[in-house]
Scaffold this active site. Sequence first.
Site, short mmCIF file in Angstrom:
data_model
loop_
_atom_site.label_atom_id
_atom_site.label_comp_id
_atom_site.label_asym_id
_atom_site.label_seq_id
_atom_site.Cartn_x
_atom_site.Cartn_y
_atom_site.Cartn_z
N GLY A 56 0.86 -1.17 0.00
CA GLY A 56 0.00 0.00 0.00
C GLY A 56 0.90 1.22 0.00
O GLY A 56 1.85 1.30 0.79
N ASP A 246 -1.65 4.59 -6.39
CA ASP A 246 -0.20 4.44 -6.19
C ASP A 246 0.58 5.61 -6.78
O ASP A 246 1.68 5.91 -6.32
CB ASP A 246 0.27 3.12 -6.79
CG ASP A 246 -0.14 1.99 -5.86
OD1 ASP A 246 -1.32 1.59 -5.91
OD2 ASP A 246 0.68 1.56 -5.03
N ASN A 256 -3.51 2.56 -10.07
CA ASN A 256 -3.90 1.86 -8.83
C ASN A 256 -3.93 0.38 -9.17
O ASN A 256 -3.68 -0.03 -10.32
CB ASN A 256 -5.25 2.36 -8.32
CG ASN A 256 -5.57 1.82 -6.93
OD1 ASN A 256 -4.73 1.88 -6.03
ND2 ASN A 256 -6.76 1.28 -6.74
O1 MRU Z 1 0.34 -4.05 -4.71
P1 MRU Z 1 -0.23 -3.33 -3.53
O2 MRU Z 1 -1.03 -4.22 -2.64
O3 MRU Z 1 0.80 -2.55 -2.78
O4 MRU Z 1 -1.24 -2.29 -4.16
C1 MRU Z 1 -1.89 -1.39 -3.32
C2 MRU Z 1 -2.87 -0.53 -4.03
O5 MRU Z 1 -3.03 -0.58 -5.22
C3 MRU Z 1 -3.57 0.49 -3.17
O6 MRU Z 1 -4.84 0.75 -3.67
C4 MRU Z 1 -2.76 1.78 -3.15
O7 MRU Z 1 -1.43 1.55 -2.82
C5 MRU Z 1 -3.33 2.77 -2.23
S1 MRU Z 1 -3.06 2.38 -0.54
C6 MRU Z 1 -3.75 3.61 0.40
#
Ligand code: MRU
Length: 368
Positions: A56, A246, A256
């Site tokens: 995240g 992201d 995202n």
């Molecule tokens: O691959 P991840 O689990 O790190 O992806 C996370 C996401 O896509 C979240 O939606 C994003 O980081 C926002 S977290 C507040």
Amino acid sequence: MMADNNILNYDTVALDDSRHALVIIDQTRLPNHIEMLALTEQKEIWDAIYLLKVRGAPAIGVAAAIGIYLAARQISTDDYDTFCQKFKEASDYLNSSRPTAVNLSWALKRMEQLVIRMKGQPVARIVEALHDEALAIREEDINVCRAIGKNGLALVNPGDGLLTHCNAGQLATVRYGTATAPMYLGKEEGYDFKIYCDETRPLLQGARLTSFELSSAGMDVTVLCDNMSASLMRQGKINAVFVGCDRVARNGDTANKIGTSMVALAARRYNVPFYVCAPTSTIDMSIGGGDGIVIEQRKAEEVTAMWYKQPMAPEGVKVYNPAFDVTDADLITGIVTEFGVAYPPYEDSLARIFLKKEVHSKVVDLLK
Ligand code: MRU
């Protein structure tokens, strides 16, 4: 499993000063095992980010800030230039763990700027300041998420059906999450939302993490497969979509979790407002549009084998596994930040949000 089964009682990401360790919940083991990890070595921290033990965008940023502080305190020199060189090497290393979430490089850059500003001061004092800066980044995340929650809550009504994708929750931040912040704040105010979580293939962040934390908070949560949200929207059961991000480009294009753009397309078809919840630390004004965002590609096994007793695709078959996609800005109803909601055209509204941020930090500086 730890004695306390409520995930909200654990810190997603923290610094343990007594052990000089980055402490995280191992998110790859949730929801069945709550296991805390204390990481001290740079390779362990790099692996934890790459393997999504901590994940995240905001949580990755906080982990990187704490990680680079721990690296800095292990540099054994009193010479500023040598310190700087080693600090930069450690920072580049951590920065290579995941490419899409801009919070990683944002946090590392902020730590590096502190080192540059403190040139001339003893290395030991710089390390102390890095410690405090890492904790400040962590603390700010809580306030930022709460502000996003307040701004997001103003967009919905009690009893609404809200859909979210992936995990942009407390497990992706320090507290509240971004996309889930309006849900947590709504819960505090008795809003009684019906929350729908896409399971989020291939790594199941929605099923494993979002539904876990929101049900721990006592919310009404329903998990669905990623191909089911359009059917809910068609039935009128979703009043708004909240997702995290992201990296948001200057024009509002948003990277995202893979599958987000599909949700946005369905939301447009069924006139459901689609909101991206974005701390300003996730908005990258140096990138004009979504084509400039590097999308992380991940291993084939995550799609073909990871959750199954046996592989569910023929051996050697080609696999497409990007971790993120880009939702075009014109599908986004609004971008909810800690400084208010930006609406199209985003080039202008995001610039105004950053202006507000600048004014705010000048006022904070003056009041110090
Ligand atoms: O691959 P991840 O689990 O790190 O992806 C996370 C996401 O896509 C979240 O939606 C994003 O980081 C926002 S977290 C507040």
